[in-house]
Design an enzyme around this catalytic site. Sequence first.
Site, PDB file in Angstrom:
ATOM      1  N   GLY A  26       0.790  -1.245   0.000  1.00  0.00           N
ATOM      2  CA  GLY A  26       0.000   0.000   0.000  1.00  0.00           C
ATOM      3  C   GLY A  26       0.812   1.279   0.000  1.00  0.00           C
ATOM      4  N   SER A 116      17.192 -18.499 -12.024  1.00  0.00           N
ATOM      5  CA  SER A 116      17.610 -19.490 -11.026  1.00  0.00           C
ATOM      6  C   SER A 116      16.338 -19.951 -10.294  1.00  0.00           C
ATOM      7  CB  SER A 116      18.573 -18.851 -10.016  1.00  0.00           C
ATOM      8  OG  SER A 116      17.896 -17.876  -9.260  1.00  0.00           O
ATOM      9  N   TYR A 158      -2.855 -12.118 -17.677  1.00  0.00           N
ATOM     10  CA  TYR A 158      -2.154 -13.360 -18.031  1.00  0.00           C
ATOM     11  C   TYR A 158      -2.304 -14.428 -16.935  1.00  0.00           C
ATOM     12  CZ  TYR A 158       1.904 -11.127 -15.630  1.00  0.00           C
ATOM     13  OH  TYR A 158       2.747 -10.507 -14.740  1.00  0.00           O
ATOM     14  N   ARG A 210      10.671  -2.301 -14.116  1.00  0.00           N
ATOM     15  CA  ARG A 210      11.057  -3.715 -14.217  1.00  0.00           C
ATOM     16  C   ARG A 210      10.549  -4.396 -15.483  1.00  0.00           C
ATOM     17  NH1 ARG A 210       9.967  -2.639  -8.893  1.00  0.00           N
ATOM     18  NH2 ARG A 210      11.672  -3.152  -7.469  1.00  0.00           N
TER      19      ARG A 210
HETATM   20  C1  HXC Z   1      16.731 -12.740 -13.804  1.00  0.00           C
HETATM   21  C2  HXC Z   1      16.674 -11.987 -11.609  1.00  0.00           C
HETATM   22  C3  HXC Z   1      16.282 -10.686 -12.037  1.00  0.00           C
HETATM   23  C4  HXC Z   1      16.135 -10.481 -13.448  1.00  0.00           C
HETATM   24  C5  HXC Z   1      16.429 -10.674  -9.882  1.00  0.00           C
HETATM   25  N1  HXC Z   1      16.750 -11.915 -10.272  1.00  0.00           N
HETATM   26  N2  HXC Z   1      16.136  -9.902 -10.934  1.00  0.00           N
HETATM   27  N3  HXC Z   1      16.888 -12.992 -12.486  1.00  0.00           N
HETATM   28  N4  HXC Z   1      16.361 -11.526 -14.303  1.00  0.00           N
HETATM   29  N5  HXC Z   1      15.742  -9.319 -13.923  1.00  0.00           N
HETATM   30  C6  HXC Z   1      17.127 -13.039  -9.432  1.00  0.00           C
HETATM   31  C7  HXC Z   1      18.423 -12.793  -8.666  1.00  0.00           C
HETATM   32  O1  HXC Z   1      19.562 -13.118  -9.435  1.00  0.00           O
HETATM   33  C8  HXC Z   1      18.249 -13.721  -7.472  1.00  0.00           C
HETATM   34  O2  HXC Z   1      18.550 -15.050  -7.775  1.00  0.00           O
HETATM   35  C9  HXC Z   1      16.744 -13.692  -7.225  1.00  0.00           C
HETATM   36  O3  HXC Z   1      16.136 -13.232  -8.425  1.00  0.00           O
HETATM   37  C10 HXC Z   1      16.391 -12.712  -6.113  1.00  0.00           C
HETATM   38  O4  HXC Z   1      17.020 -11.493  -6.412  1.00  0.00           O
HETATM   39  P1  HXC Z   1      17.309 -10.409  -5.288  1.00  0.00           P
HETATM   40  O5  HXC Z   1      18.109  -9.311  -5.904  1.00  0.00           O
HETATM   41  O6  HXC Z   1      17.794 -11.069  -4.055  1.00  0.00           O
HETATM   42  O7  HXC Z   1      15.849  -9.975  -4.964  1.00  0.00           O
HETATM   43  P2  HXC Z   1      15.261  -8.602  -4.687  1.00  0.00           P
HETATM   44  O8  HXC Z   1      15.903  -7.516  -5.466  1.00  0.00           O
HETATM   45  O9  HXC Z   1      15.161  -8.455  -3.218  1.00  0.00           O
HETATM   46  O10 HXC Z   1      13.834  -8.781  -5.267  1.00  0.00           O
HETATM   47  C11 HXC Z   1      13.528  -8.961  -6.631  1.00  0.00           C
HETATM   48  C12 HXC Z   1      12.133  -8.467  -6.759  1.00  0.00           C
HETATM   49  C13 HXC Z   1      12.229  -6.934  -6.602  1.00  0.00           C
HETATM   50  C14 HXC Z   1      11.297  -9.146  -5.728  1.00  0.00           C
HETATM   51  C15 HXC Z   1      11.567  -8.825  -8.093  1.00  0.00           C
HETATM   52  O11 HXC Z   1      12.377  -6.357  -7.837  1.00  0.00           O
HETATM   53  C16 HXC Z   1      11.097  -6.357  -5.843  1.00  0.00           C
HETATM   54  O12 HXC Z   1      11.250  -6.070  -4.672  1.00  0.00           O
HETATM   55  N6  HXC Z   1       9.918  -6.146  -6.472  1.00  0.00           N
HETATM   56  C17 HXC Z   1       8.728  -5.570  -5.833  1.00  0.00           C
HETATM   57  C18 HXC Z   1       8.008  -4.611  -6.737  1.00  0.00           C
HETATM   58  C19 HXC Z   1       7.663  -5.142  -8.110  1.00  0.00           C
HETATM   59  O13 HXC Z   1       8.271  -6.078  -8.615  1.00  0.00           O
HETATM   60  N7  HXC Z   1       6.674  -4.481  -8.716  1.00  0.00           N
HETATM   61  C20 HXC Z   1       6.203  -4.795 -10.030  1.00  0.00           C
HETATM   62  C21 HXC Z   1       4.904  -5.451  -9.974  1.00  0.00           C
HETATM   63  S1  HXC Z   1       4.186  -5.318 -11.544  1.00  0.00           S
HETATM   64  P3  HXC Z   1      19.981 -15.730  -7.374  1.00  0.00           P
HETATM   65  O14 HXC Z   1      19.811 -17.174  -7.722  1.00  0.00           O
HETATM   66  O15 HXC Z   1      20.975 -15.014  -8.232  1.00  0.00           O
HETATM   67  O16 HXC Z   1      20.166 -15.482  -5.924  1.00  0.00           O
HETATM   68  C22 HXC Z   1       3.236  -6.609 -11.884  1.00  0.00           C
HETATM   69  C23 HXC Z   1       2.276  -6.313 -13.057  1.00  0.00           C
HETATM   70  C24 HXC Z   1       2.407  -7.070 -14.258  1.00  0.00           C
HETATM   71  O17 HXC Z   1       3.239  -7.604 -11.261  1.00  0.00           O
HETATM   72  C25 HXC Z   1       1.484  -6.652 -15.392  1.00  0.00           C
HETATM   73  C26 HXC Z   1       1.840  -5.392 -16.127  1.00  0.00           C
HETATM   74  C27 HXC Z   1       0.952  -5.071 -17.270  1.00  0.00           C
HETATM   75  P1  NAP Z   2       4.559  -1.579  -7.182  1.00  0.00           P
HETATM   76  O1  NAP Z   2       4.389  -0.135  -6.892  1.00  0.00           O
HETATM   77  O2  NAP Z   2       5.938  -2.108  -7.356  1.00  0.00           O
HETATM   78  O3  NAP Z   2       3.799  -2.384  -6.036  1.00  0.00           O
HETATM   79  C1  NAP Z   2       4.223  -3.588  -5.476  1.00  0.00           C
HETATM   80  C2  NAP Z   2       4.181  -3.448  -3.973  1.00  0.00           C
HETATM   81  O4  NAP Z   2       4.378  -4.718  -3.352  1.00  0.00           O
HETATM   82  C3  NAP Z   2       5.252  -2.519  -3.408  1.00  0.00           C
HETATM   83  O5  NAP Z   2       4.648  -1.545  -2.590  1.00  0.00           O
HETATM   84  C4  NAP Z   2       6.142  -3.423  -2.598  1.00  0.00           C
HETATM   85  O6  NAP Z   2       6.645  -2.732  -1.469  1.00  0.00           O
HETATM   86  C5  NAP Z   2       5.173  -4.525  -2.212  1.00  0.00           C
HETATM   87  N1  NAP Z   2       5.857  -5.771  -1.892  1.00  0.00           N
HETATM   88  C6  NAP Z   2       6.732  -6.457  -2.670  1.00  0.00           C
HETATM   89  N2  NAP Z   2       7.194  -7.531  -2.024  1.00  0.00           N
HETATM   90  C7  NAP Z   2       6.586  -7.542  -0.817  1.00  0.00           C
HETATM   91  C8  NAP Z   2       6.647  -8.411   0.309  1.00  0.00           C
HETATM   92  N3  NAP Z   2       7.432  -9.497   0.310  1.00  0.00           N
HETATM   93  N4  NAP Z   2       5.889  -8.129   1.400  1.00  0.00           N
HETATM   94  C9  NAP Z   2       5.084  -7.029   1.389  1.00  0.00           C
HETATM   95  N5  NAP Z   2       4.984  -6.176   0.367  1.00  0.00           N
HETATM   96  C10 NAP Z   2       5.739  -6.428  -0.710  1.00  0.00           C
HETATM   97  O7  NAP Z   2       3.773  -2.004  -8.505  1.00  0.00           O
HETATM   98  P2  NAP Z   2       2.261  -1.755  -9.002  1.00  0.00           P
HETATM   99  O8  NAP Z   2       2.322  -1.590 -10.453  1.00  0.00           O
HETATM  100  O9  NAP Z   2       1.598  -0.736  -8.167  1.00  0.00           O
HETATM  101  O10 NAP Z   2       1.597  -3.180  -8.712  1.00  0.00           O
HETATM  102  C11 NAP Z   2       0.538  -3.342  -7.782  1.00  0.00           C
HETATM  103  C12 NAP Z   2      -0.267  -4.583  -8.136  1.00  0.00           C
HETATM  104  O11 NAP Z   2      -0.893  -4.406  -9.395  1.00  0.00           O
HETATM  105  C13 NAP Z   2       0.542  -5.867  -8.234  1.00  0.00           C
HETATM  106  O12 NAP Z   2      -0.219  -6.948  -7.722  1.00  0.00           O
HETATM  107  C14 NAP Z   2       0.714  -6.039  -9.722  1.00  0.00           C
HETATM  108  O13 NAP Z   2       0.942  -7.381 -10.086  1.00  0.00           O
HETATM  109  C15 NAP Z   2      -0.632  -5.528 -10.203  1.00  0.00           C
HETATM  110  N6  NAP Z   2      -0.692  -5.135 -11.612  1.00  0.00           N
HETATM  111  C16 NAP Z   2      -0.079  -3.988 -11.995  1.00  0.00           C
HETATM  112  C17 NAP Z   2      -0.187  -3.597 -13.323  1.00  0.00           C
HETATM  113  C18 NAP Z   2       0.397  -2.316 -13.820  1.00  0.00           C
HETATM  114  O14 NAP Z   2       0.297  -2.030 -15.023  1.00  0.00           O
HETATM  115  N7  NAP Z   2       0.992  -1.490 -12.978  1.00  0.00           N
HETATM  116  C19 NAP Z   2      -0.877  -4.404 -14.230  1.00  0.00           C
HETATM  117  C20 NAP Z   2      -1.462  -5.590 -13.787  1.00  0.00           C
HETATM  118  C21 NAP Z   2      -1.365  -5.933 -12.453  1.00  0.00           C
HETATM  119  P3  NAP Z   2       8.085  -3.048  -0.788  1.00  0.00           P
HETATM  120  O15 NAP Z   2       9.081  -3.140  -1.867  1.00  0.00           O
HETATM  121  O16 NAP Z   2       8.251  -1.887   0.146  1.00  0.00           O
HETATM  122  O17 NAP Z   2       7.908  -4.327  -0.028  1.00  0.00           O
END
Ligand code: HXC
Ligand code: NAP
Length: 295
Positions: A26, A116, A158, A210
């Site tokens: 949030g 991985s 998806y 990302r």
């Molecule tokens: C391949 C990758 C990678 C990449 C990380 N890894 N990024 N592998 N390509 N781009 C691998 C690392 O090598 C590691 O494996 C493992 O993943 C964990 O990486 P860490 O760096 O330790 O993890 P961390 O950075 O803490 O977390 C990765 C993450 C981070 C969880 C994905 O980016 C994050 O905190 N994301 C939260 C927010 C987010 O992703 N928001 C987007 C949501 S959008 P090894 O084996 O090397 O240890 C969404 C909408 C989709 O879902 C639809 C859109 C239209």
């Molecule tokens: P975002 O800002 O990156 O939101 C993801 C949130 O999840 C962050 O606030 C992150 O905060 C939190 N999070 C990640 N890992 C967590 C953990 N282990 N425990 C608790 N919180 C965690 O991305 P967004 O685009 O707003 O995405 C929100 C939702 O919409 C997601 O479910 C995504 O799949 C969905 N969605 C987004 C899109 C789009 O176009 N943006 C499209 C389809 C679906 P911290 O890093 O502080 O933990």
Amino acid sequence: MAENLYTQPMLKENSLKDKVILITGGGTGLGKSMGTHFSELGADLIITSRKMDVLEKTAKEISEKTGNKVLPVMCDVRDYSQVENLLQASIKNFDKVDALLNNAAGNFISPTERLSNRAFDIIVEIVLKGTYNCTLAFGKNWIDQKQKATILNIVTTYAWTGSAYVVPSACAKAGVLALTRSLAVEWAKYGIRSNAIAPGPFPTKGAWERLFPEEMRALFDIKKKVPLGRVGEHQELSNLAAYLISDFSSFMNGEVVTIDGGEWLKGAGEFNMFENLTPEMWDQVEKIVKNIKGS
Ligand code: HXC
Ligand code: NAP
């Protein structure tokens, strides 16, 4: 020029008054936008994620804007004991929670063979395990307390088509959709509704950095994938989420509402690739096809 209606609030004032809503993820992006709107509609919020500084800043921003309470609680949703602490902190501060918005997610693009096992785990654990951890902890409490409640899960389109290059996320979101539909039936007897939203592209920093890095944006125009020719506005998603959380949607249960401008269907329809044919080309095609006689 008049502002587009979809960038404006839809529900009437106080539609969420007396509701306490917990939003995972949030502090940023769509979770923050939906939370801000719920608060504008009278709700108190608990917002949670891994980063307390981000949560505190968002909580202050929202409550200063709306005058309603926003409690920031740090919690990694992958860890069930932290989720239980989150539940206790919520009950301590508000006595009850009325709604759970499972919005936290992790994602990145990558060919699957480059991942991985740890990379696969990390996404599935945030998205699927995080969602069922929160659902289980809050659900058990609601059932014990005989409290009506609602769950709203954020999936993606998806979740049912699958998608190349985001396979861990696709697997996890499919699981969340199955959870939504399963509990809609199983927990309805306790007065707990479960629904989901499948958003198309809604620009946020977290997703865009990302999934559509700057270099990729130059190659692919995301708007071209959407029949309506634009990306989503946060307010229109917030309006839908507020409706699904509110009592106005009391008969909606087990539904997944897609809000993507027609994007996934454009990718799905067998003949959608003919979109770029000009009227002259269609004249030609018609002539050819009409001349075909018999089998
Ligand atoms: C391949 C990758 C990678 C990449 C990380 N890894 N990024 N592998 N390509 N781009 C691998 C690392 O090598 C590691 O494996 C493992 O993943 C964990 O990486 P860490 O760096 O330790 O993890 P961390 O950075 O803490 O977390 C990765 C993450 C981070 C969880 C994905 O980016 C994050 O905190 N994301 C939260 C927010 C987010 O992703 N928001 C987007 C949501 S959008 P090894 O084996 O090397 O240890 C969404 C909408 C989709 O879902 C639809 C859109 C239209
Ligand atoms: P975002 O800002 O990156 O939101 C993801 C949130 O999840 C962050 O606030 C992150 O905060 C939190 N999070 C990640 N890992 C967590 C953990 N282990 N425990 C608790 N919180 C965690 O991305 P967004 O685009 O707003 O995405 C929100 C939702 O919409 C997601 O479910 C995504 O799949 C969905 N969605 C987004 C899109 C789009 O176009 N943006 C499209 C389809 C679906 P911290 O890093 O502080 O933990």
